[in-house]
Design a protein around this motif. Structure first.
Motif, PDB file in Angstrom:
ATOM      1  N   HIS A  73      -7.551  68.331 -40.414  1.00  0.00           N
ATOM      2  CA  HIS A  73      -8.718  68.797 -41.166  1.00  0.00           C
ATOM      3  C   HIS A  73      -9.984  68.368 -40.435  1.00  0.00           C
ATOM      4  O   HIS A  73      -9.912  67.984 -39.267  1.00  0.00           O
ATOM      5  N   ASP A  75     -12.396  65.945 -40.919  1.00  0.00           N
ATOM      6  CA  ASP A  75     -13.066  64.647 -41.032  1.00  0.00           C
ATOM      7  C   ASP A  75     -13.383  64.045 -39.655  1.00  0.00           C
ATOM      8  O   ASP A  75     -12.669  64.282 -38.685  1.00  0.00           O
ATOM      9  N   HIS A 142      -6.266  66.035 -48.451  1.00  0.00           N
ATOM     10  CA  HIS A 142      -7.287  66.224 -49.454  1.00  0.00           C
ATOM     11  C   HIS A 142      -8.251  67.368 -49.155  1.00  0.00           C
ATOM     12  O   HIS A 142      -8.909  67.894 -50.063  1.00  0.00           O
ATOM     13  N   ASP A 161      -3.622  62.843 -44.131  1.00  0.00           N
ATOM     14  CA  ASP A 161      -4.136  61.855 -45.089  1.00  0.00           C
ATOM     15  C   ASP A 161      -3.171  61.616 -46.256  1.00  0.00           C
ATOM     16  O   ASP A 161      -3.308  60.621 -46.971  1.00  0.00           O
TER      17      ASP A 161
HETATM   18 FE    FE Z   1      -9.622  62.882 -44.289  1.00  0.00          FE
END
Ligand code: FE
Length: 250
Positions: A73, A75, A142, A161
């Motif tokens: 993702h 992040d 998430h 995660d």
């Molecule tokens: Fe994350």
């Protein structure tokens, strides 16, 4: 701590790189899959770990070459060093179609931008020198555009995660019950809801999994440990299930 080989046969090896995280930044695992000399790095991390993660994976690859970069993702602990990885290799990098236009904000050179590729919402399969890897949808676990990788050779599920744990001093979970406190708070606050946790559990129960390897903290090894983790996820209330009413701060 040294790098840990999670699986190895004559042509295929899965390595958890040494924990390079220190200080204020959250601890993060980097994972490398090597098949027949071709490499895939998963969630390679940010600038703090870039130099060491790069030199370690180059050493592990030897005469081989990094072919694939996977970003679960958007992040910063995953994609902040995207430009460095793309500039120093010929690899293609893969991220959710939801995030493809956000990554260039980290500063992607024009020379490499064509090698950043979109993963469609439903997931896909990637080829690593003839070894097929499943890119599984795991949205809202998430991030709303989130994927996991299942490697059918090693039977490792790279869960990003999901399954992350913080603050213990071990790298493999031996006692599932004792491990829950290290992951519960994070999962309740970051994961979107029980509905999506159940959808994920229903999907992965269809796979033969020996190891679940998250991006943070300890990994789960063995069918019984894997089953306990999946069952725990399927029963967990999280995110919007337990969201308290918003109030205007005083
Ligand atoms: Fe994350």
């Amino acid at each position: 701590m040294a790098s840990i080989t999670l699986f190895q046969n004559a042509t295929h090896r899965n390595i958890l790189l040494e924990d390079f995280g220190r200080g204020q930044a959250v601890q993060a695992n980097q994972h490398l899959i090597v098949h027949d000399g071709a490499g895939m790095i998963l969630d390679p991390g940010g600038h703090r770990v870039y130099t060491r993660a790069m030199s370690e994976s180059t050493a592990l690859l030897g005469d081989g070459e990094l072919k694939l970069i996977f970003f679960s993702h958007q992040d910063p602990d995953i994609i902040a060093a995207a430009n460095g990885w793309l500039m120093t290799t010929e690899a293609t990098a893969w991220i959710s179609t939801l995030w493809i236009r956000f990554v260039p904000h980290f500063g992607l050179d024009q020379l490499v931008i064509d090698r950043l590729k979109a993963i469609p919402d439903e997931g896909m399969r990637l080829d690593l020198a003839g070894s097929e890897l499943l890119v599984l949808p795991a949205h809202f676990l998430h991030s709303p555009g989130n994927f996991q990788v299942y490697d059918p050779v090693s039977k490792i599920l790279y869960s990003g995660d999901l399954g992350a744990s913080f603050g213990m001093d071990y790298q493999e979970v031996r006692d599932f019950g004792a491990h829950i406190p290290y992951m519960e708070g994070f999962h309740r606050r970051y994961m979107a809801s029980n509905k999506v946790l159940r959808a994920w559990a229903d999907m992965v129960r269809g796979l033969e999994i020996d190891t679940i390897a998250p991006q943070h903290g300890a990994f789960f090894h063995g069918k019984e440990m894997v089953r306990q983790f999946i069952d725990w996820c399927a029963e967990l209330s999280a995110g919007v299930d337990i969201l308290p009413p918003f109030r205007i701060p005083r």
